[in-house]
Design a protein around this motif. Structure first.
Motif, PDB file in Angstrom:
ATOM      1  N   GLU A 249       0.847  -1.196   0.000  1.00 48.85           N
ATOM      2  CA  GLU A 249       0.000   0.000   0.000  1.00 48.85           C
ATOM      3  C   GLU A 249       0.888   1.253   0.000  1.00 48.85           C
ATOM      4  N   SER A 250       1.927   1.240   0.812  1.00 51.40           N
ATOM      5  CA  SER A 250       2.807   2.409   0.915  1.00 51.40           C
ATOM      6  C   SER A 250       3.543   2.673  -0.396  1.00 51.40           C
ATOM      7  N   LEU A 251       4.037   1.604  -1.021  1.00 50.83           N
ATOM      8  CA  LEU A 251       4.749   1.797  -2.293  1.00 50.83           C
ATOM      9  C   LEU A 251       3.774   2.193  -3.398  1.00 50.83           C
TER      10      LEU A 251
ATOM     11  N   ILE B  42       1.175   4.117  -3.188  1.00 51.74           N
ATOM     12  CA  ILE B  42       0.758   5.534  -3.130  1.00 51.74           C
ATOM     13  C   ILE B  42       1.933   6.503  -3.100  1.00 51.74           C
ATOM     14  N   ARG B  43       3.161   5.983  -3.068  1.00 51.35           N
ATOM     15  CA  ARG B  43       4.321   6.865  -2.857  1.00 51.35           C
ATOM     16  C   ARG B  43       4.437   7.969  -3.914  1.00 51.35           C
ATOM     17  N   SER B  44       4.060   7.678  -5.162  1.00 49.66           N
ATOM     18  CA  SER B  44       4.292   8.679  -6.199  1.00 49.66           C
ATOM     19  C   SER B  44       3.204   9.760  -6.235  1.00 49.66           C
ATOM     20  N   PHE B  45       2.107   9.550  -5.492  1.00 52.14           N
ATOM     21  CA  PHE B  45       1.089  10.616  -5.451  1.00 52.14           C
ATOM     22  C   PHE B  45       0.617  10.902  -4.021  1.00 52.14           C
ATOM     23  N   LYS B  46       1.522  10.629  -3.071  1.00 52.40           N
ATOM     24  CA  LYS B  46       1.173  10.778  -1.654  1.00 52.40           C
ATOM     25  C   LYS B  46       0.683  12.191  -1.309  1.00 52.40           C
ATOM     26  N   ASN B  47       1.225  13.185  -1.999  1.00 55.96           N
ATOM     27  CA  ASN B  47       0.857  14.562  -1.650  1.00 55.96           C
ATOM     28  C   ASN B  47      -0.287  15.114  -2.496  1.00 55.96           C
ATOM     29  N   ASN B  48      -0.877  14.264  -3.299  1.00 56.70           N
ATOM     30  CA  ASN B  48      -2.004  14.700  -4.126  1.00 56.70           C
ATOM     31  C   ASN B  48      -3.302  14.130  -3.532  1.00 56.70           C
ATOM     32  N   GLU B  49      -4.022  15.001  -2.842  1.00 64.10           N
ATOM     33  CA  GLU B  49      -5.186  14.549  -2.084  1.00 64.10           C
ATOM     34  C   GLU B  49      -6.226  13.850  -2.961  1.00 64.10           C
ATOM     35  N   GLU B  50      -6.439  14.426  -4.154  1.00 62.68           N
ATOM     36  CA  GLU B  50      -7.442  13.851  -5.065  1.00 62.68           C
ATOM     37  C   GLU B  50      -7.058  12.442  -5.507  1.00 62.68           C
ATOM     38  N   PHE B  51      -5.772  12.261  -5.795  1.00 55.70           N
ATOM     39  CA  PHE B  51      -5.319  10.943  -6.253  1.00 55.70           C
ATOM     40  C   PHE B  51      -5.375   9.922  -5.116  1.00 55.70           C
ATOM     41  N   ILE B  52      -5.024  10.385  -3.908  1.00 55.22           N
ATOM     42  CA  ILE B  52      -5.109   9.486  -2.750  1.00 55.22           C
ATOM     43  C   ILE B  52      -6.563   9.044  -2.555  1.00 55.22           C
ATOM     44  N   LYS B  53      -7.462   9.999  -2.689  1.00 49.89           N
ATOM     45  CA  LYS B  53      -8.890   9.672  -2.555  1.00 49.89           C
ATOM     46  C   LYS B  53      -9.311   8.647  -3.619  1.00 49.89           C
ATOM     47  N   ALA B  54      -8.833   8.855  -4.826  1.00 49.44           N
ATOM     48  CA  ALA B  54      -9.162   7.922  -5.921  1.00 49.44           C
ATOM     49  C   ALA B  54      -8.638   6.528  -5.592  1.00 49.44           C
ATOM     50  N   PHE B  55      -7.386   6.454  -5.103  1.00 47.09           N
ATOM     51  CA  PHE B  55      -6.810   5.147  -4.756  1.00 47.09           C
ATOM     52  C   PHE B  55      -7.680   4.445  -3.713  1.00 47.09           C
ATOM     53  N   TYR B  56      -8.056   5.180  -2.687  1.00 43.54           N
ATOM     54  CA  TYR B  56      -8.812   4.551  -1.607  1.00 43.54           C
ATOM     55  C   TYR B  56     -10.294   4.356  -1.935  1.00 43.54           C
ATOM     56  N   SER B  57     -10.730   4.856  -3.092  1.00 44.94           N
ATOM     57  CA  SER B  57     -12.087   4.478  -3.520  1.00 44.94           C
ATOM     58  C   SER B  57     -12.035   3.080  -4.152  1.00 44.94           C
ATOM     59  N   GLY B  58     -10.832   2.650  -4.543  1.00 45.39           N
ATOM     60  CA  GLY B  58     -10.666   1.285  -5.063  1.00 45.39           C
ATOM     61  C   GLY B  58     -10.133   0.346  -3.998  1.00 45.39           C
TER      62      GLY B  58
ATOM     63  N   SER C 263      -1.546   4.537   8.150  1.00 40.98           N
ATOM     64  CA  SER C 263      -1.341   5.805   8.866  1.00 40.98           C
ATOM     65  C   SER C 263      -0.072   6.436   8.305  1.00 40.98           C
ATOM     66  N   ASN C 264       0.131   7.700   8.632  1.00 39.21           N
ATOM     67  CA  ASN C 264       1.338   8.364   8.151  1.00 39.21           C
ATOM     68  C   ASN C 264       2.599   7.690   8.696  1.00 39.21           C
ATOM     69  N   ASP C 265       2.548   7.265   9.964  1.00 41.44           N
ATOM     70  CA  ASP C 265       3.713   6.589  10.559  1.00 41.44           C
ATOM     71  C   ASP C 265       4.009   5.277   9.833  1.00 41.44           C
ATOM     72  N   GLU C 266       2.951   4.545   9.518  1.00 40.68           N
ATOM     73  CA  GLU C 266       3.147   3.286   8.786  1.00 40.68           C
ATOM     74  C   GLU C 266       3.748   3.560   7.411  1.00 40.68           C
ATOM     75  N   PHE C 267       3.210   4.578   6.741  1.00 43.39           N
ATOM     76  CA  PHE C 267       3.734   4.938   5.416  1.00 43.39           C
ATOM     77  C   PHE C 267       5.235   5.255   5.514  1.00 43.39           C
TER      78      PHE C 267
ATOM     79  N   ASP D 114       7.796   3.179   3.389  1.00 42.03           N
ATOM     80  CA  ASP D 114       8.317   3.814   2.172  1.00 42.03           C
ATOM     81  C   ASP D 114       9.641   4.540   2.409  1.00 42.03           C
ATOM     82  N   LYS D 115       9.700   5.333   3.461  1.00 42.41           N
ATOM     83  CA  LYS D 115      10.939   6.080   3.713  1.00 42.41           C
ATOM     84  C   LYS D 115      11.912   5.269   4.572  1.00 42.41           C
ATOM     85  N   GLY D 116      11.461   4.088   5.011  1.00 42.81           N
ATOM     86  CA  GLY D 116      12.278   3.250   5.876  1.00 42.81           C
ATOM     87  C   GLY D 116      12.758   1.996   5.173  1.00 42.81           C
TER      88      GLY D 116
END
Ligand SMILES: Nc1ncnc2c1ncn2[C@@H]1O[C@H](COP(=O)(O)OP(=O)(O)O)[C@@H](O)[C@H]1O
Ligand SMILES: [Mg+2]
Length: 256
Positions: A214-216, A218-234, A241-245, A249-251
């Motif tokens: 899940e983290s990988l 969304i990594r390329s559109f993490k800061n795009n709210e609309e795209f994140i919403k689209a991902f989570y509609s599927g 959570s942000n900590d998990e991400f 991804d950064k860990g």
């Protein structure tokens, strides 16, 4: 392609009519399109020890998924090991990686549909029945941390000792393990007919922590709210959570 390898490939798929290097190359391999009388194949070749190991694992996964029809991946045709290189032959899939499909599209709505379909395909994977032959370890995350340490000790990784120690003390509360892709970026899924329909680059496909995928994803559109919403509609089963991400991804991802 040298004649020795060509002969081995032809032993598997028959006489080769045409070979061409793909415009879109990956980071760990060389990919070629091979045409025979009746079929088109993809030849994926790796040369360094690490990437050859990954390729061998990819061949295993593709072979084990063959005839299962549960998870959409290219069809497996064969695996060849040469002295200094390894090769997998699989079906050539018409379609393009999601990264490219998103770049090519000028419409926000179209991009959102693509991203939603990515969420749907990933959800399908995470909810599909466990394939026992793909289980590699009892606890995927512990195993990945050990692998990260191994790469760190061999000096061949972007991760640092400091980061690894931080990860070890901030392991997220465990969740149910599922089938996972293991490198689920937008580069490693294929779009056909306007939808994400297939996984490629499947060496990491096993039973593991779905939050890594899940983290990988969304990594390329993490800061795009609309795209994140689209991902989570599927992808409706869970939201990292942000900590998990950050952990994944950064860990963890930094080491591979
Ligand atoms: N079965 C396939 N059919 C068609 N194109 C493919 C196939 N597998 C890979 N490709 C193409 O080759 C590129 C690299 O493949 P990939 O397996 O992701 O290699 P890497 O491990 O080097 O990232 C992909 O981005 C895609 O464009
Ligand atoms: Mg790839």
């Amino acid at each position: 392609m040298d004649t020795h390898l060509r002969k081995k490939v032809e032993d598997i798929i028959g006489e080769i009519i045409e070979i061409s290097l793909l415009e879109n190359q990956g980071c760990t391999s060389e990919v070629r399109k091979i045409v025979t009388d009746g079929e088109t194949y993809l030849l994926k070749s790796s040369f360094s020890e690490r990437y050859r190991n990954w390729l061998k694992q990819e061949a295993k996964v593709l072979k084990r998924l063959e005839n299962k029809h549960i998870i959409p991946v290219p069809k497996y045709y064969g695996y060849i090991e040469e002295e200094k290189s390894s090769h997998v032959i699989m079906s050539f899939e018409k379609g393009i990686p999601l990264t490219l499909a998103l770049e090519n599209s000028n419409s926000i709505d179209e991009k959102k549909l693509l991203i939603k379909s990515f969420g749907q395909l990933l959800q399908q994977l995470h909810q599909s029945q466990i394939i026992d032959s793909l289980i590699t370890t009892e606890n995927w995350l512990d195993y990945q941390l050990a692998r990260a340490e191994k790469y760190l000790n061999s000096g061949d990784t972007d991760g640092t000792l400091e980061l690894l120690n931080k990860l070890k003390t901030s392991i997220p509360k465990s969740v149910k393990q599922t089938m996972i892709h293991g490198d689920c970026t937008t580069d490693n899924v294929i779009v056909k007919d306007g939808k994400v329909q297939m996984f490629i680059d499947v060496s990491g496909m096993t039973v593991g922590d779905p939050r890594y995928d899940e983290s990988l994803a969304i990594r390329s559109f993490k800061n795009n709210e609309e795209f994140i919403k689209a991902f989570y509609s599927g992808y409706t089963r869970y939201m990292v959570s942000n900590d998990e991400f950050l952990f994944f991804d950064k860990g963890l991802y930094e080491f591979f």
